[in-house]
Enzyme design. Structure first.
Site, PDB file in Angstrom:
ATOM      1  N   HIS A  46       0.792  -1.235   0.000  1.00  0.00           N
ATOM      2  CA  HIS A  46       0.000   0.000   0.000  1.00  0.00           C
ATOM      3  C   HIS A  46       0.816   1.272   0.000  1.00  0.00           C
ATOM      4  O   HIS A  46       0.240   2.361   0.011  1.00  0.00           O
ATOM      5  CB  HIS A  46      -0.935   0.032   1.209  1.00  0.00           C
ATOM      6  CG  HIS A  46      -2.141  -0.821   1.053  1.00  0.00           C
ATOM      7  ND1 HIS A  46      -3.295  -0.371   0.452  1.00  0.00           N
ATOM      8  CD2 HIS A  46      -2.373  -2.103   1.381  1.00  0.00           C
ATOM      9  CE1 HIS A  46      -4.184  -1.336   0.447  1.00  0.00           C
ATOM     10  NE2 HIS A  46      -3.649  -2.409   1.002  1.00  0.00           N
ATOM     11  N   LYS A  75      -8.948  14.171   3.914  1.00  0.00           N
ATOM     12  CA  LYS A  75      -8.114  12.964   3.930  1.00  0.00           C
ATOM     13  C   LYS A  75      -7.218  13.086   5.144  1.00  0.00           C
ATOM     14  O   LYS A  75      -7.196  14.138   5.800  1.00  0.00           O
ATOM     15  CB  LYS A  75      -7.286  12.851   2.646  1.00  0.00           C
ATOM     16  CG  LYS A  75      -6.565  14.166   2.267  1.00  0.00           C
ATOM     17  CD  LYS A  75      -5.790  14.058   0.961  1.00  0.00           C
ATOM     18  CE  LYS A  75      -6.653  14.035  -0.261  1.00  0.00           C
ATOM     19  NZ  LYS A  75      -6.540  12.828  -1.052  1.00  0.00           N
ATOM     20  N   ARG A  76      -6.491  12.018   5.491  1.00  0.00           N
ATOM     21  CA  ARG A  76      -5.542  12.136   6.594  1.00  0.00           C
ATOM     22  C   ARG A  76      -4.601  13.313   6.346  1.00  0.00           C
ATOM     23  O   ARG A  76      -4.252  13.599   5.200  1.00  0.00           O
ATOM     24  CB  ARG A  76      -4.744  10.833   6.750  1.00  0.00           C
ATOM     25  CG  ARG A  76      -5.564   9.695   7.323  1.00  0.00           C
ATOM     26  CD  ARG A  76      -6.150  10.033   8.688  1.00  0.00           C
ATOM     27  NE  ARG A  76      -5.107  10.132   9.671  1.00  0.00           N
ATOM     28  CZ  ARG A  76      -4.831   9.207  10.582  1.00  0.00           C
ATOM     29  NH1 ARG A  76      -5.563   8.114  10.650  1.00  0.00           N
ATOM     30  NH2 ARG A  76      -3.853   9.390  11.444  1.00  0.00           N
ATOM     31  N   LYS A  80       0.523  14.524   1.342  1.00  0.00           N
ATOM     32  CA  LYS A  80      -0.765  14.862   0.738  1.00  0.00           C
ATOM     33  C   LYS A  80      -0.896  16.368   0.481  1.00  0.00           C
ATOM     34  O   LYS A  80      -1.795  16.818  -0.212  1.00  0.00           O
ATOM     35  CB  LYS A  80      -1.909  14.369   1.621  1.00  0.00           C
ATOM     36  CG  LYS A  80      -2.003  12.834   1.684  1.00  0.00           C
ATOM     37  CD  LYS A  80      -3.118  12.391   2.616  1.00  0.00           C
ATOM     38  CE  LYS A  80      -3.235  10.877   2.759  1.00  0.00           C
ATOM     39  NZ  LYS A  80      -3.997  10.241   1.666  1.00  0.00           N
ATOM     40  N   THR A  97      -8.348   6.807  -2.765  1.00  0.00           N
ATOM     41  CA  THR A  97      -9.696   6.329  -3.061  1.00  0.00           C
ATOM     42  C   THR A  97     -10.699   7.458  -2.856  1.00  0.00           C
ATOM     43  O   THR A  97     -11.791   7.418  -3.427  1.00  0.00           O
ATOM     44  CB  THR A  97     -10.092   5.139  -2.167  1.00  0.00           C
ATOM     45  OG1 THR A  97      -9.796   5.471  -0.801  1.00  0.00           O
ATOM     46  CG2 THR A  97      -9.344   3.878  -2.559  1.00  0.00           C
ATOM     47  N   LYS A 123     -14.340   8.555  -4.935  1.00  0.00           N
ATOM     48  CA  LYS A 123     -15.666   8.882  -4.386  1.00  0.00           C
ATOM     49  C   LYS A 123     -16.139  10.230  -4.919  1.00  0.00           C
ATOM     50  O   LYS A 123     -17.309  10.397  -5.289  1.00  0.00           O
ATOM     51  CB  LYS A 123     -15.613   8.948  -2.855  1.00  0.00           C
ATOM     52  CG  LYS A 123     -15.196   7.665  -2.183  1.00  0.00           C
ATOM     53  CD  LYS A 123     -14.829   7.905  -0.709  1.00  0.00           C
ATOM     54  CE  LYS A 123     -13.980   6.781  -0.172  1.00  0.00           C
ATOM     55  NZ  LYS A 123     -13.322   7.126   1.107  1.00  0.00           N
TER      56      LYS A 123
HETATM   57  C1  LIG Z   1     -12.062   7.381   1.392  1.00  0.00           C
HETATM   58  C2  LIG Z   1     -11.614   7.753   2.733  1.00  0.00           C
HETATM   59  C3  LIG Z   1     -10.257   7.943   2.999  1.00  0.00           C
HETATM   60  C4  LIG Z   1      -9.195   7.848   1.927  1.00  0.00           C
HETATM   61  O1  LIG Z   1      -9.055   9.121   1.323  1.00  0.00           O
HETATM   62  P1  LIG Z   1      -7.777   9.495   0.420  1.00  0.00           P
HETATM   63  O2  LIG Z   1      -8.145  10.824  -0.129  1.00  0.00           O
HETATM   64  O3  LIG Z   1      -7.696   8.447  -0.633  1.00  0.00           O
HETATM   65  O4  LIG Z   1      -6.604   9.541   1.319  1.00  0.00           O
HETATM   66  C5  LIG Z   1      -9.883   8.274   4.277  1.00  0.00           C
HETATM   67  N1  LIG Z   1     -10.784   8.425   5.264  1.00  0.00           N
HETATM   68  C6  LIG Z   1     -12.101   8.271   5.048  1.00  0.00           C
HETATM   69  C7  LIG Z   1     -13.056   8.470   6.173  1.00  0.00           C
HETATM   70  C8  LIG Z   1     -12.567   7.919   3.781  1.00  0.00           C
HETATM   71  O5  LIG Z   1     -13.880   7.743   3.582  1.00  0.00           O
END
Ligand SMILES: *Cc1c(COP(=O)(O)O)cnc(C)c1O
Length: 832
Positions: free
Chosen positions: A372, A563-564, A569, A671, A675
């Site tokens: 990952h 995101k985190r 990032k 991911t 979304k």
């Molecule tokens: C989808 C999702 C992530 C992953 O987000 P990235 O932008 O790909 O880092 C992290 N936390 C939550 C709550 C999510 O739904």
């Protein structure tokens, strides 16, 4: 009617296993009045939620039983998906959607004068994960069940999940997530399937009468693993798979010695030690922390799950493992459960008396590993002394695997000692370390990355030696997300609009979403599309108002990065753009300035100083800008506290612009990007992770690209001179000066210096200064595009239409065909 008949009638046994929408209302009432013993609906709807969850669970249990029975009917190849994280979020809405019970649930709730949306709010998120990796596991379970694949999830039932975040004076504050406090109606404990897990002790070797050597792991401190099963419903197919979560408990004879010595209370208090193992999720995303308790969690999950599967095998087929590899696959979600390679060897050899060669063949035919991350700080290593103390028998096995493996390396590269040192499972040094990724590669028949670029970088860089040795092991499986949760459930209005045009098939055959492309120029459809977006934006306005006290305006562009929080990032780059916009407003340069509401959200690991400082900067900048009446018509900024799955369900349907701006080569896939795309947001992003595939799918004209390309990186880093870049870019210079002047930290002088230093550092791994100029230019193109609302709506429709490949159904179909080689299971539910 006697009382037994009465009970049977209430439970509905006479009707056979089919309990359906017709009995839903009665079941709800029964659970509310009898199971829970309530007679009025409270403020929080907690009991009504629990009664509804139990009602739905009954329907899941019936189908789960049928699914299991159909698997027992004939030997079937199955997958165990091993993951330390499952970021499930709420279960109720998803279960109602997948079981197609929307209408009957709404009707049943009418007698309680309650709306489904209100009742659903009472559910706590199951936050048993950090971010992308854990959410991927959750999306995969939904897809496996929806595709009727025999896949069981195995994880840990953390007492405390991902911490709750609040923002106090601009700083992140962490609060424990006691998510089980009000009960967890979805799970069913199965203590009869408890397993014993060994720790500590030592290894004894003895020879039997035939002269065969046996190893015995003795004097261990054992812990019980008790399973809790959570049902995983497929989408309208009557399949219900299982997520088995393990809880640690003390064994009854725990520290009997102390008990005998009269220290009864001390002995009982020691139970805590055993129960600690599954107490809390480590809140580190994309970085390891090396704590012993974490290794205990990893071994606990792995051993319990493998024992579970072997026990079932032996119960069915006896101790004949000839066909074991034909019927079992273990998918390792990152290296976290990679001790499985050594543990399966141990169980087969020590508990079931298999020879090394047989056990190794079985292991290497059943293990598959998903990588990952390329970040070096995330690559797991465990110190040999720690291993030796905690898991002595496993270290022995790892040494033996390594010795045999290094012979193979020596055959491939004769006389190349450095190759052997580089590839060894044991890293040399003052304190030697076990390299878990290498253990996973050596022990697996498949190693996959999670996006095309990521897999390419893995085979050419990090794992190149292994790729040269075993090219056939390596493959790519680009991530995906489930369109059930991330479109149907979270954006029902858009889902209905789409279905009006192209029918409902797209929900289980997501490639069909491309059919809406035909309507992208249809005026009426565009208007409807925009109306839905505005409605979703209003919901986010309400959330931001409630949780931040800030007024967003649906007439402005919603520019979102959630995101985190991590340096790679680059939330910092986004803040620099926000400050740049603010500069333009202050200097009256507002021509062509598209009004924006900029939303941030995300948690920082509690020990990650720089990430926490970025949160503080975002909040201080937000406060300054939101307080400035000049800025109000053009710019509003908010940091939404406690970003989680449930928050994302409101955020992604309301987003216009999706920020995917990681330093190239650092984000394995992402991911969140998928979304947003499904929900019609347009991406501004770098050529990183799955962004590349998103851009290819939607077309270059419909994606706002910026930033360095991965093949340029070595060159850029070799000559990187951020001070020079700042000096020569007026916009960047002004932004840096404004931060440096203390404009955003009038009462906390010098607070943001570490961030300024990181930008100016020649070794800035994240290339903030390098990418600033092209980011600003891309943002200006975004502003122009948003100006023309019809054009933007076209882009939005095209993004959703092109998102077909980013369904986790596509990903799982590829896992199933290329790695798992599964066939679909046929549910026998209802075939009475
Ligand atoms: C989808 C999702 C992530 C992953 O987000 P990235 O932008 O790909 O880092 C992290 N936390 C939550 C709550 C999510 O739904």
């Amino acid at each position: 009617m006697d009382s037994k008949q009465e009970v049977c009638k209430v439970v509905g046994w006479q009707e056979g296993p089919l309990i359906d929408e017709n009995t839903l209302q009665d079941d709800l009432t029964r659970h509310f009045y009898y199971t829970l013993g309530r007679d009025r609906v409270g403020e929080s709807h907690l009991y009504l939620y629990n009664a509804l969850a139990l009602t739905i669970r009954d329907r899941l249990v019936a189908r789960c039983r049928a699914t299991r029975q159909s698997l027992l009917a004939k030997p079937t190849r199955q997958v165990a998906y091993l993951s330390l994280e499952f970021l499930m979020g709420r279960a109720l809405g998803n279960a109602v959607l997948n079981l197609d019970l929307d209408k009957s649930v709404k009707n049943a709730l009418e007698q309680y004068c309650s709306r489904f949306e209100e009742v659903a709010q009472a559910e706590h998120d199951a936050g048993l994960g950090n971010g992308g990796l854990g959410r991927l596991a959750a999306c995969f379970l939904d897809s496996c069940a929806s595709l009727a694949l025999p896949v069981t999830g195995y994880g840990i039932r953390y007492e405390y999940g991902m911490f709750n975040q609040s923002i106090e004076k601009g700083h992140q504050v962490e609060h424990p997530d006691n998510w089980l406090r009000e009960g967890h109606p979805w799970e069913i404990a199965a203590p009869e399937h408890s397993r014993r897990i060994k720790f500590f002790g030592s290894v004894e070797v003895y020879q039997d009468k035939k002269g065969k050597k046996h190893h015995q792991w003795v004097d261990t401190h054992d812990v019980l693993a008790v399973p809790y099963d959570v049902p995983i419903p497929g989408y309208k197919n009557d399949v219900v798979n299982t997520l088995r979560l393990w809880k640690s408990e003390a064994t009854d004879e725990f520290d009997l010695d102390e008990f005998n010595a009269g220290s009864y209370t001390e002995a009982v208090a020691r139970k805590n030690l055993a129960e600690q193992i599954t107490m809390v999720l480590y809140p580190n995303d994309a970085s390891e922390n090396g704590k012993e308790l974490r290794l205990r969690q990893q071994y606990f999950l792995t051993s319990a799950s493998l024992q579970d599967i072997l026990f079932d095998w032996v119960a069915r087929f006896g101790e004949d493992f000839t066909d074991f590899a034909k019927f079992n696959v273990f998918q390792l979600n990152d290296t976290h459960p990679s001790i499985a390679v050594a543990e399966l060897m141990r169980l087969l050899m020590d508990d079931y008396e298999q020879d090394w060669q047989v056990a190794w063949l079985i292991t290497t035919q059943t293990m598959a590993y998903t990588n990952h991350t390329l970040l070096p700080e995330a690559l797991e290593k465990w110190s040999v002394p720690l291993f030796e103390n905690l898991l002595p028998r496993l270290l022995e096995i790892i040494y033996e695997i390594n010795a045999r493996f290094l012979v193979e390396v020596a055959c491939k590269w004769p006389g190349n000692v450095e190759k052997q040192r580089n590839m060894s499972l044991i890293e040399e040094g003052d304190v030697p370390q076990v390299r878990m990724a290498y253990l996973a590669i050596v022990g697996s028949f498949s190693v996959n990355g999670v996006a095309a670029l990521h897999t390419q970088l893995l085979t050419q860089g990090l794992f190149n030696d292994f790729y040269q040795l075993w090219p056939h092991k390596f493959n790519n499986k680009t991530n995906g997300v489930t369109p059930r949760r991330w479109l149907s459930h979270c954006n029902p209005k858009l889902a209905d609009l789409i279905s009006q045009k192209i029918g409902r098939d797209w929900v289980f055959d997501f490639a069909k979403i491309s059919k809406i492309r035909r309507f992208y120029d249809d005026k009426k459809f565009q208007q409807q599309w925009q109306a839905v977006k505005n409605c979703n934006k209003q919901k986010l306005v309400d959330l931001v108002k409630r949780d931040c006290g800030i007024e967003f305006d649906i007439n402005m562009m919603f520019d979102v990065q959630v995101k985190r929080i991590h340096e790679y990032k680059r939330q910092l780059l986004n803040v620099l753009h926000v400050i740049h916009l603010y500069e333009r407003i202050r200097t009256g340069d507002t021509k062509n300035l598209t009004p924006r509401c900029v939303l941030f959200g995300g948690k920082a690991a509690p020990g990650y100083f720089i990430a926490k400082l970025i949160i503080k900067l975002i909040n201080n900048v937000a406060q300054t800008i939101n307080a400035d009446p000049l800025a109000k018509p053009y710019l509003r900024v908010a940091f939404l506290p406690n970003y989680n799955v449930t928050a994302m369900e409101t955020i992604c349907p309301a987003t216009d612009l999706s920020e995917q701006i990681s330093t190239t080569g650092k984000e394995a896939s992402g991911t969140g990007n998928m979304k947003f795309m499904m929900n019609g947001a347009i991406t501004i992003g770098t050529l990183d992770g799955a962004n590349i595939e998103i851009k290819e799918a939607v077309g270059d004209d419909n994606f706002f690209l910026f930033g360095a390309k991965s093949e340029q990186l070595d060159d850029i880093r070799a000559h990187y001179d951020p001070l020079c870049i700042i000096e020569n870019n007026k916009e960047l210079k002004d932004v840096i000066s404004l931060i440096e002047s203390g404009h955003f930290n009038l009462f906390e002088p010098g607070l943001f210096q570490p961030l300024l230093d990181s930008i100016k550092c020649q070794n800035d791994e994240w290339l903030i200064a390098y990418d600033f100029e092209s980011y600003i230019k891309a943002q200006n193109r975004v502003s122009l595009a948003y100006h023309d609302q019809t054009h933007w709506t076209r882009l939005s429709i095209l993004n959703t239409a092109a998102s077909g490949a980013f369904s986790s159904d596509r990903t799982i179909t590829e896992y199933s065909q290329d790695i798992w080689q599964l066939t679909q299971n046929e549910s026998t539910y209802g075939e009475v």
